[in-house]
Motif scaffolding. Structure first.
Motif, mmCIF file in Angstrom:
data_model
loop_
_atom_site.group_PDB
_atom_site.id
_atom_site.type_symbol
_atom_site.label_atom_id
_atom_site.label_comp_id
_atom_site.label_asym_id
_atom_site.label_seq_id
_atom_site.Cartn_x
_atom_site.Cartn_y
_atom_site.Cartn_z
ATOM 1 N N SER A 164 0.835 -1.213 0.000
ATOM 2 C CA SER A 164 0.000 0.000 0.000
ATOM 3 C C SER A 164 0.865 1.257 0.000
ATOM 4 O O SER A 164 0.533 2.258 -0.641
ATOM 5 N N ARG A 340 -15.293 -13.868 0.869
ATOM 6 C CA ARG A 340 -14.321 -12.842 1.246
ATOM 7 C C ARG A 340 -13.030 -13.443 1.780
ATOM 8 O O ARG A 340 -12.030 -12.730 1.934
ATOM 9 N N SER A 348 -9.955 -9.918 1.295
ATOM 10 C CA SER A 348 -10.016 -9.066 2.482
ATOM 11 C C SER A 348 -9.907 -9.860 3.771
ATOM 12 O O SER A 348 -9.491 -9.328 4.799
ATOM 13 N N ARG A 450 -3.397 -3.570 6.998
ATOM 14 C CA ARG A 450 -4.453 -4.263 6.256
ATOM 15 C C ARG A 450 -5.834 -4.051 6.857
ATOM 16 O O ARG A 450 -6.814 -3.836 6.143
ATOM 17 N N ASP A 454 -8.619 -2.308 4.366
ATOM 18 C CA ASP A 454 -9.739 -3.121 3.864
ATOM 19 C C ASP A 454 -10.435 -3.814 5.027
ATOM 20 O O ASP A 454 -10.362 -5.032 5.187
ATOM 21 N N ALA A 460 -13.120 2.128 4.708
ATOM 22 C CA ALA A 460 -11.709 1.862 4.434
ATOM 23 C C ALA A 460 -10.911 3.151 4.608
ATOM 24 O O ALA A 460 -11.351 4.230 4.217
#
Length: 870
Positions: A164, A340, A348, A450, A454, A460
Motif C-alpha cells: 500500500s 471474502r 479481504s 491491512r 480493507d 476503508a
C-alpha cells in the motif's frame, strides 16, 4: 516445445512500460499444428480453464480468444494467454501479453506481464506443459499448479502494508525499488531517497522499537506516565507465574515478554491447569513471561502516524459460533466458504487454519476439532485478532473520543515512534478509558495496515497516504533528475560531457556507463555499467542530486531499463550495429529497442533527437515530453518545420552552437571553444556537443553553466578515457578510441586527414558475436580509412581463435586492399608493440580499445621511451 530463453525484464523494455516476462519459445512440431488442427483442443482447454473465456484477444470481446482457438492460432500465442490466466487464478491480475514471430521458423518471442517475478516465470513454464498436455489429451492438475503459484506469491510478494505504501508513493510520482526479497524498499532516488521496511522507516527510532518490543518495559513506561495499563509482573518460572496469578486474581493473560504476531499469547486463563499450558506456550517464544490481569472488553487497534491518530479498528480473533449439530471442523469449513476469505492476502479475509494455537485453545476448553459446539456458543480459534490468522476488523475511527485520541498520540511521543500501533482493551473508544477495566495492553513498532485499508466492516482508510506524506511532504520537491543517453555511437562521450557540465555547475552527479560508475566525479567501480544494474547503483547512492546514465542496447534487451522514467532522454543515432544478435534482426527492431529511452521520458521532461538521422526522426511520435532536435545544419527540413511550429532546436550555425525556439536565439559557444570537437574537426563530437547542450537546456541549466561545462570538457584519457584521446609523440600522433562499428570507423575517418597527413595505421579487432557479414563490413570500413591494418583477436565471444580477425581481413581484401598491408597479431599488447615498431615520423596510429587502462598504460610506456631518446 522447448523454452530457449526465459527471463524477467524488470524495467521498461521494448515491449512494455511495465515489468514483463520474456520467453523465447521453440514450439517444435506445433508449428505445423495450429489449434484448429488439434481435435478437441479448444474445448478441452476451456473446460480446464473456464476463465479463459473472458480473454478478448484481438477480437475485442469476451470469447475472443476462444474464437481464435477455433479459427486456428499457434502454440506460442496460446502459451501467452495461459501464462497470464494462471497468474490471475493465483490472485495477481495481469492483462498485457504479446507474441512475436522471429526470422527462424517455429521460434517465437512470448512476452507477458507479471507482478511477482517467481510466479511469472513459473506460470510460463507451467503454461508450456499445460498446452502440451491438452494437445495430447493428457491430464493436467491445474488446481495443484494454482496452489503452488499462490504459495510463491505469498513468499515473494510484498505484504499488504508495504504494498500500500509503494502504490501510494507511485501515485505521487515517487519512484520505488525493492531492495531485497522481504519488505525493504527504497522510495525516491539519490539524496531525496527514503527507506522503509514494512511500516518502519529509516527514521524510526531504534530505541523506540526496542521499547515496543519489550512489553513489560512498555507497561512500566506508560504506567509511570499516567496511562492505564493492566496490572502484571514478569516471571521466569511456573511457580512465579502461579504466584503472580494468585496475587493478581484470575482470569489472567499470559504472553512472552518479547515477541510478535500473537505468538505464545493466551488470554482469559482461568485456573492453574490452563496457566501451566499458557506458560509453556509463552516460554517457547521467550524465556521471560508476563502474567497480567485480563481486561474486560473488546480488542481495539489504534494507528498513529507522524504523531496523529489516523485510524482505529475493533478487532476480533478468528472464531466460530455453534449451531448444536455441526462439529468445530465443519463450522470452520463453513466460515472459510465465505467468498471474502482466501489464501494469504489475496482477499479481504484470510482462510482460518487449524494450527498449534488452535489446538491449544481447544484443549483449554476441553474440545477437539471434531466436537460439536453447543448452539450460540462462540469459540475463539486464535489468541490474537490478526487478520492474517483469520481475524476480522471493523473501522471505528470516527467513534474515537478526543481524550482517547490525545492519549494515543501522547503514547507515540512517549515511546518515540513515527508509526505505531496501539492495542487497547475496552468496552469502547467513544468514551475516555476506565482505568479499572480498560487499558493499553501492547504497542507495535511495525503495525499492519491491512485492517484499516480493507476492514471487514466500516469505512476503508488509506493510511498509506499520511505515511507517505510523512516521508515526502507535498510541499517538498523530491525529484532527482535523470538524464538517459542512448544511440549506436557517441553515448559515452555525451553522457560524460553532460555529467561534467552538471558537476561544473555545482551538482552532485552520479554517472554510469561503459567506463564504470562515478559519484561526484570520483570513480567508484570500473567496467561496463551501461545496463540496468549500473543505473540502480547510481540511483541508490544517497549523495547525488542528478543522475546521468548511458543506456546500451544489451541491457534493455536482457533486463529492461534500470529506472521507470527519466527527465531527459537522448537518442543520438541508430545504425546497423548488433544486427543479428540478441534477437535483433533488422534496423527497425534495433530502433525500437533504443527508442525505449525516449518513450519513458516524463510528460514534463524533454526528449532530445538527432534531426540528421532519418531513423531517429521516424521515432518522434514515440517520444515523451517536450521535443528538442539537434542538427549540424540550420537548413535541416525537420528542424525548420519544428521551429516553425514553435519547437526548440540546438543547431550549428557556422561555428556557433545556437539554441533556437520561439524565444530570441541563444548563442551558447563556438565549437572552436569545445575541446572535444578538436576545433570542429571531429564533427561526430560536434553532434554530441549539440545533444549535450539540448539536454542541459532541457534540464533548465543556465546558459553560462552550459558554456562553462562544454568548454572545459576535453578528449583526454582522464575526462573521457578511450574516446578520441589524442597523444602527441611530437614526431607522430596516437589516438586511442573505442569506435568498434562501421559508422564509428567512418566518422573517425573523416576527421583523421585534418589531424595528420601521413600514413594511417590502425590496431583494431572485430567483435565475435556479430554476424559474418557485419564483421566483414567492419574490415571494409577499416580499409577505406587506413593504410595499414594490424588485427588483434581480443573479443572472440565464442568464435574459434583467429576466426574473427580472419573475417575482418576478408572484408578488407574484398575492397581491393593490399594483403601485404594487413597483419594479424592476436594479442593486443603485441599488436601495439608492433605498431610502434613500424610507425614513422608524420604517421598517425589509431588504437581501438576495449579495456582502456591496460592499453593506455602500454601506450604511455612507449611515450616515455620516445620522449627519453636524445
Amino acid at each position: 516445445m522447448k523454452i530457449l530463453e526465459h527471463r524477467a525484464l524488470r524495467g521498461p523494455n521494448r515491449y512494455s512500460r511495465y515489468p514483463t516476462i520474456f520467453m523465447l519459445l521453440d514450439i517444435g512440431e506445433f508449428e505445423e499444428q495450429p489449434s484448429d488442427t488439434l481435435p478437441g483442443f479448444p474445448d478441452r482447454l476451456i473446460q480446464l480453464i473456464p476463465t479463459l473465456y473472458s480473454h478478448e484477444c484481438s477480437v475485442g470481446e469476451p470469447g475472443g480468444f476462444l474464437q481464435r482457438l477455433r479459427r486456428g492460432t499457434w502454440a506460442g500465442h496460446i502459451v501467452e494467454h495461459i501464462s497470464l490466466e494462471l497468474q490471475c487464478l493465483a490472485g495477481m491480475d495481469v492483462g498485457f501479453g504479446k507474441t512475436y514471430d522471429t526470422f527462424e521458423k517455429g521460434i517465437y518471442k512470448v512476452v507477458y506481464r507479471y507482478r511477482v517475478e517467481s510466479v511469472g516465470i513459473r506460470a510460463g513454464k507451467e503454461a508450456v506443459a499445460l498446452v502440451e498436455a491438452v494437445a495430447r489429451d493428457r491430464p493436467f492438475d491445474i488446481a495443484a499448479v494454482v496452489v503452488e503459484l499462490k504459495m510463491l506469491r505469498e513468499n515473494n510478494m510484498l505484504g499488504p502494508s508495504t504494498l500500500s505504501i509503494v502504490e501510494e508513493a507511485r501515485r505521487r510520482g515517487i519512484p520505488t525499488r525493492r531492495l531485497n526479497n522481504s519488505s525493504h524498499v527504497q522510495l525516491g532516488y539519490g539524496i531525496k531517497q527514503r527507506h522503509i521496511q514494512a511500516t518502519m522507516t529509516d527514521r524510526t527510532s531504534a530505541l523506540g522499537v526496542e521499547i515496543a518490543d519489550e512489553k513489560f518495559r512498555t507497561k512500566e513506561l506508560l504506567g509511570r506516565s499516567g496511562i492505564p495499563v493492566p496490572e502484571g509482573s514478569i516471571v521466569m518460572s511456573l511457580d512465579e507465574a502461579n504466584y503472580a496469578a494468585g496475587k493478581i486474581g484470575y482470569p489472567v493473560a499470559v504472553k512472552p515478554e518479547v515477541g510478535n504476531h500473537g505468538r505464545g499469547i493466551t488470554a482469559n486463563v482461568s485456573d492453574e491447569r490452563q496457566l501451566e499450558t499458557a506458560f509453556a506456550s509463552a516460554r517457547e517464544v521467550c524465556e521471560s513471561v508476563i502474567v497480567e490481569k485480563t481486561l474486560t472488553g473488546f480488542d481495539f487497534r489504534v494507528l498513529v502516524i507522524n504523531g496523529k491518530l489516523v485510524a482505529a479498528a475493533l478487532r476480533e480473533p478468528a472464531h466460530v459460533v455453534g449451531d448444536g449439530s455441526s462439529s468445530i471442523r465443519q463450522l470452520i469449513d463453513t466460515a472459510n466458504a465465505d467468498p471474502r476469505r482466501g489464501f494469504g492476502h489475496e482477499r479481504s479475509l484470510t482462510t482460518i487454519t487449524i494450527d498449534d494455537m488452535t489446538d491449544r485453545l481447544l484443549a483449554l476448553r476441553n474440545y477437539t476439532v471434531d466436537a460439536v459446539l453447543p448452539a450460540e456458543e462462540k469459540l475463539y480459534l486464535k489468541s490474537t485478532a490478526n487478520l492474517s490468522t483469520g481475524g476480522t476488523a471493523r473501522d471505528v475511527t470516527d467513534q474515537v473520543h478526543q481524550d482517547v485520541r490525545l492519549m494515543c498520540e501522547r503514547i507515540a511521543r512517549l515511546v518515540g515512534m513515527d508509526c505505531i500501533g496501539i492495542d487497547i482493551v475496552a468496552f469502547g473508544l467513544a468514551e475516555p478509558l476506565d482505568p479499572k477495566s480498560a487499558g493499553i495492553v501492547e504497542v507495535n513498532a511495525a503495525p499492519g495496515f491491512r485492517m484499516h485499508l480493507d476492514p471487514t466492516e466500516g469505512k476503508a482508510r488509506n493510511v498509506a497516504k499520511p505515511f507517505v506524506e510523512m516521508l515526502f511532504p507535498t510541499d517538498v520537491n523530491f525529484d532527482v533528475p535523470i538524464v538517459a543517453v542512448t544511440g549506436t555511437n557517441g553515448k559515452t562521450t555525451t553522457t560524460k560531457m553532460i555529467a561534467h557540465a552538471l558537476k561544473y555547475s555545482g551538482k552532485k552527479v552520479g554517472f554510469a556507463g561503459t567506463t564504470g560508475i562515478e559519484i561526484d566525479g570520483m570513480p567508484i567501480v570500473s567496467g561496463d555499467y551501461s545496463g540496468p544494474e549500473g543505473a540502480r547503483v547510481v540511483l541508490r547512492e544517497p549523495t547525488i542530486d542528478h543522475a546521468v546514465l548511458e543506456v546500451a542496447r544489451g541491457g534493455v534487451i536482457r533486463r529492461g531499463l534500470g529506472f521507470d522514467d527519466c527527465n531527459v532522454g537522448i537518442l543520438l543515432n541508430v545504425d546497423e550495429d548488433h544486427i543479428g544478435t540478441d534477437g535483433v534482426e533488422d534496423l527497425e527492431e534495433l530502433a525500437l529497442v533504443k527508442c525505449t529511452v525516449i518513450e519513458v521520458v516524463r510528460a514534463s521532461g524533454t526528449s532530445v533527437l538527432n534531426a540528421d538521422d532519418p531513423t531517429v526522426v521516424g521515432l518522434k511520435d514515440r517520444a515523451g515530453g517536450e521535443l528538442i532536435y539537434f542538427s549540424l545544419s540550420p537548413e535541416n527540413p525537420t528542424v525548420v518545420e519544428h521551429l516553425a511550429a514553435g519547437g526548440t532546436a540546438v543547431i550549428l550555425e557556422g561555428e556557433d552552437v545556437v539554441i533556437r525556439s520561439a524565444e530570441p536565439p541563444v548563442h551558447v559557444l563556438s565549437v572552436l571553444d569545445a575541446p572535444i570537437t578538436l576545433r570542429g574537426v571531429a564533427t561526430f563530437n560536434t553532434a554530441n556537443v549539440l545533444a549535450a547542450v539540448a539536454a542541459l537546456h532541457g534540464l533548465g541549466t543556465p546558459v553560462n553553466m552550459i558554456r562553462n561545462g562544454i568548454s572545459t570538457f576535453h578528449p583526454s584519457a582522464t575526462q573521457n578515457p578511450g574516446r578520441m584521446n589524442v597523444i602527441d609523440f611530437v614526431a607522430f600522433k596516437v589516438i586511442i578510441d573505442y569506435g568498434h562499428n562501421v559508422p564509428a570507423i567512418k566518422a573517425l575517418g573523416r576527421a583523421l586527414p585534418h589531424i595528420s597527413a601521413g600514413q594511417k595505421i590502425v590496431v583494431a579487432h572485430g567483435t565475435g558475436n556479430r554476424t559474418d557479414d557485419n564483421i566483414k563490413q567492419f574490415g571494409a570500413a577499416l580499409a577505406s580509412v587506413y593504410d595499414h591494418l594490424i588485427l588483434a583477436d581480443i573479443d572472440p565471444r565464442g568464435r574459434a581463435n583467429g576466426e574473427t580477425p580472419g573475417l575482418v581481413r576478408a572484408g578488407a581484401l574484398a575492397t581491393g586492399f593490399p594483403a601485404a598491408s594487413i597483419e594479424i597479431i592476436p594479442a593486443a599488447m603485441e599488436a601495439i608493440d608492433h605498431a610502434f615498431s613500424i610507425i614513422r615520423p608524420g604517421d598517425l596510429l589509431v588504437i581501438q580499445v576495449d579495456e582502456v587502462a591496460p592499453i593506455l598504460g602500454r601506450v604511455m610506456e612507449h611515450f616515455k621511451q620516445v620522449v627519453a631518446k636524445p
